[in-house]
Design an enzyme around this catalytic site. Structure first.
Site, PDB file in Angstrom:
ATOM      1  N   ALA A  48      31.069  40.153  36.822  1.00 29.78           N
ATOM      2  CA  ALA A  48      31.313  40.528  35.408  1.00 29.78           C
ATOM      3  C   ALA A  48      32.583  40.266  35.111  1.00 29.78           C
ATOM      4  O   ALA A  48      33.563  40.207  36.372  1.00 29.78           O
ATOM      5  CB  ALA A  48      31.457  42.326  35.386  1.00 29.78           C
ATOM      6  N   HIS A  56      42.891  34.021  29.852  1.00 27.66           N
ATOM      7  CA  HIS A  56      42.378  33.845  31.131  1.00 27.66           C
ATOM      8  C   HIS A  56      40.674  34.248  31.031  1.00 27.66           C
ATOM      9  O   HIS A  56      40.020  33.490  31.680  1.00 27.66           O
ATOM     10  CB  HIS A  56      42.913  34.757  32.225  1.00 27.66           C
ATOM     11  CG  HIS A  56      42.467  34.633  33.686  1.00 27.66           C
ATOM     12  ND1 HIS A  56      42.707  33.653  34.246  1.00 27.66           N
ATOM     13  CD2 HIS A  56      41.815  35.477  34.370  1.00 27.66           C
ATOM     14  CE1 HIS A  56      42.185  33.488  35.400  1.00 27.66           C
ATOM     15  NE2 HIS A  56      41.588  34.664  35.617  1.00 27.66           N
TER      16      HIS A  56
END
Length: 124
Positions: A48, A56
């Protein structure tokens, strides 16, 4: 959910190996290594990535997506992209066995279907 789904589909529990990596960015390396080993009919990459305040997130999602896809394409072994891309932790939990089901179970179903299809095509 992924392991249970594999077993439900007839995969022996002792034929299911689980490896952990530090993060989703590292998934492609282990996926390609496993797929290249000749020991697996399919590889499922589960993780996840939760969006934060910086870019990022985009870099990690893009790199893991492309790397996992390339691991499958380059080895001919199905490599299932099971990385949840979520806005927050609640979304991730909802999709990992919460109120929106268990994506891990779905990823195992895809892996079994694709491994069977690849074997069928190889016999043509």
């Amino acid at each position: 959910g992924c392991k249970e789904s594999f077993v439900f589909r007839g995969v022996a529990e002792n034929d299911i190996d689980v490896f952990s990596v530090p993060g989703s960015f590292e998934l492609p390396v282990i996926a390609k290594t496993l797929a290249s080993s000749g020991k697996y009919g399919a590889v499922v990459c589960i993780g996840a990535v939760i969006k934060g305040a910086t870019s990022h997130y985009d870099a990690v999602v893009g790199a893991s997506t492309n790397g996992i896809m390339n691991a499958g394409v380059n080895t001919g072994v199905p490599v299932v992209f099971g990385v949840l891309t979520c806005e927050n932790l609640e979304q991730a939990l909802d999709r990992a066995g919460g109120k929106l089901g268990n994506k891990g179970a779905e990823f195992a179903a895809v892996a079994v279907e694709m491994a069977s299809l690849v074997e069928k095509v190889k016999k043509l």
